[in-house]
Design an enzyme around this catalytic site. Structure first.
Site, short mmCIF file in Angstrom:
data_model
loop_
_atom_site.label_atom_id
_atom_site.label_comp_id
_atom_site.label_asym_id
_atom_site.label_seq_id
_atom_site.Cartn_x
_atom_site.Cartn_y
_atom_site.Cartn_z
N HIS A 1 37.56 40.63 44.80
CA HIS A 1 37.73 42.07 44.60
C HIS A 1 38.14 42.67 45.94
O HIS A 1 37.40 42.58 46.91
CB HIS A 1 36.42 42.69 44.12
CG HIS A 1 36.01 42.18 42.78
ND1 HIS A 1 36.34 42.81 41.61
CD2 HIS A 1 35.32 41.06 42.42
CE1 HIS A 1 35.86 42.12 40.58
NE2 HIS A 1 35.24 41.05 41.06
N LEU A 2 39.35 43.25 45.99
CA LEU A 2 39.83 43.83 47.24
C LEU A 2 39.69 45.36 47.24
O LEU A 2 39.95 46.00 48.25
CB LEU A 2 41.27 43.40 47.52
CG LEU A 2 41.46 41.88 47.68
CD1 LEU A 2 42.92 41.57 48.05
CD2 LEU A 2 40.52 41.29 48.72
N ASP B 1 34.18 35.26 43.88
CA ASP B 1 33.82 36.58 43.33
C ASP B 1 33.42 37.54 44.47
O ASP B 1 32.49 38.33 44.34
CB ASP B 1 32.70 36.48 42.28
CG ASP B 1 32.56 37.76 41.45
OD1 ASP B 1 33.42 38.66 41.57
OD2 ASP B 1 31.58 37.86 40.69
N ASN C 1 26.43 40.03 39.46
CA ASN C 1 26.64 39.87 38.03
C ASN C 1 27.70 38.80 37.79
O ASN C 1 28.81 38.97 38.25
CB ASN C 1 27.10 41.20 37.41
CG ASN C 1 27.14 41.14 35.90
OD1 ASN C 1 26.62 40.22 35.30
ND2 ASN C 1 27.80 42.10 35.28
ZN LIG Z 1 34.39 39.59 39.72
#
Ligand SMILES: [Zn+2]
Length: 426
Positions: A61-62, A306, A279
């Protein structure tokens, strides 16, 4: 004129390290030999460091656009190369969501300007990730997405997932699934529904909230023939379903994160620090063992971080209020090398395969192999020197990791993307 990487240790076909020189010209590896004459090339003496194909992370995730206080494409791509990653695929849960051509183009431009890791954006499966209407897969594919996913949330209805798979199959795109059935989630749950949550009197996230989607989607993938990829698999039942699906000939693949391989819910301190909130959650010791077994027998194909940066203020909240997610790009390889390879669970060759050639093959990428003629994406790693994980030293804006202070070997020292040295430990 090229760049001569001299005196590196390379994995041979038997998984042994042998000393070789590597010559890079333009963006390609042109020669690998015991000894290559300098011949006026720029020479970098690797002095016995381990040299590998650059690592590939298909799940990060950027945060840009929309959440630049957590991370930008530039800071995330910098964190990537410091962690030895030369290619990362970024998730579409930004604002706006990556559900349109302009946002895909924006990300590709920002990544190009950053001149660090190569960034491959995913497109959302549904408009604004709301699960109601499919995005324009054809237009997104033409702009350069690596696949479609609504990561961050699960696609709630079977009908929508089936439509997505049919269209993805038509356009030759993989479907990457965040598996989570919201009808099985109690409000405010932050930890795995197990002994630790019970001891603290907290509602838990049950394993079946993940595995129900895994099972449903494998049946749909069997019908539609799409390449179906399970994100951050965490529950032993999900591993069993993927194993059965593969045996039945379904085109199903899966990834696991370093934190799910190395930690379980019993490791969470009683302070319930939100740096342990992610999560899917850290599950039981038995789940962790099933993940490792699945990775070893090939049920789980690849490792992905992640990487999910948040601000310190957000993570300073109590565990029920803080956002889910931990950072991973700058610690993944040292952690896995130290706690899986040096501990004897995996060989170095197996670990490298699951972080380079295997993700490249799964997603049809022309990277991930250290061989003559291949793209010169490379990382030189110090397998000997030990140091502790220090979040204050991260290039990522995120400091949210439960691994602070862990002593590791296997630190990246130099990273080359497309034939250019983009980072070097000073
Ligand atoms: Zn993710």
């Amino acid at each position: 004129m090229g760049i001569l990487l001299a005196n590196g240790q390379l994995l041979d076909e038997f998984g042994k390290l042998i000393k070789k020189d590597v010559l890079v010209e333009a963006n390609r590896i042109v020669r690998i030999a015991e000894r290559i004459e300098p011949d006026g090339h720029e020479q970098i003496d690797l002095d016995g460091l381990f040299l590998s194909a650059g690592l590939i992370d298909m799940h990060v995730h950027l945060r840009e656009p929309g959440f630049e206080e957590k991370e930008t494409i530039a800071t995330g791509a910098d964190a990537a190369v410091r962690g030895g990653f030369t290619t990362v695929a970024c998730m579409p849960n930004t604002r706006p969501v990556i559900d349109n051509v302009e946002t895909v183009q924006y990300i590709l431009q920002q990544a190009k300007a950053a001149k660090k890791a190569r960034v491959l954006p995913y497109g959302a499966i549904t408009v604004r990730q709301l699960g109601r209407e499919l995005t324009d897969f054809a237009a997104l594919k033409e702009t350069g997405i690596a696949g479609v996913t609504d990561d961050g949330v699960g696609v709630q209805t079977s009908g929508m997932m089936k439509q997505a798979m049919l269209r993805a199959k038509e356009w030759g795109l993989p479907v990457i699934a965040h598996c989570e059935d919201e009808s099985l989630l109690p409000g405010g749950a932050a930890l795995h529904d197990g002994e630790v949550a019970a001891r603290h009197g907290l509602p838990g996230i049950p394993s079946e909230s993940e595995s129900i989607h895994v099972g449903r989607d494998i049946l749909l993938a069997e019908q539609t023939g799409v390449h179906y990829h399970v994100c951050h698999i965490s529950a032993k039942e999900s591993v069993r379903l993927v194993r059965d699906g593969k045996r039945a000939g379904v085109n199903v693949t899966a990834e696991v994160t370093p934190h799910h391989l190395l930690l379980c819910d019993e490791d969470i301190p009683d302070s319930l620090d939100a740096r342990w909130k992610m999560n899917p959650p850290l599950r039981s010791r038995a789940d962790r063992a099933a993940l490792l077994a699945g990775l070893k027998d090939g049920t789980i194909d690849i490792i992905a971080t992640d990487h999910a940066p948040h601000t310190e203020a957000e993570k300073a909240n109590s565990i029920d209020r803080a956002p889910f997610g931990i950072v991973g790009l700058e610690t993944a390889f040292p952690l896995l090398y130290t706690y899986l390879v040096l501990s004897g669970e995996l060989t170095l060759a197996e670990l490298i395969d699951k972080m380079t050639a295997k993700p490249a093959r799964l997603f049809g990428l022309p990277y991930g192999r250290l061989a003559e003629g291949e793209v010169a994406d490379l990382v030189a790693i110090d397998l000997e020197k030990e140091r502790a994980i220090d979040p204050d030293s991260f290039a990522s804006k995120g400091r949210n990791t439960p691994f602070a202070g862990w002593k590791c070997k296997g630190w990246p020292m130099l990273t080359m993307v497309d034939g250019e040295v983009v980072w070097r430990q000073s």
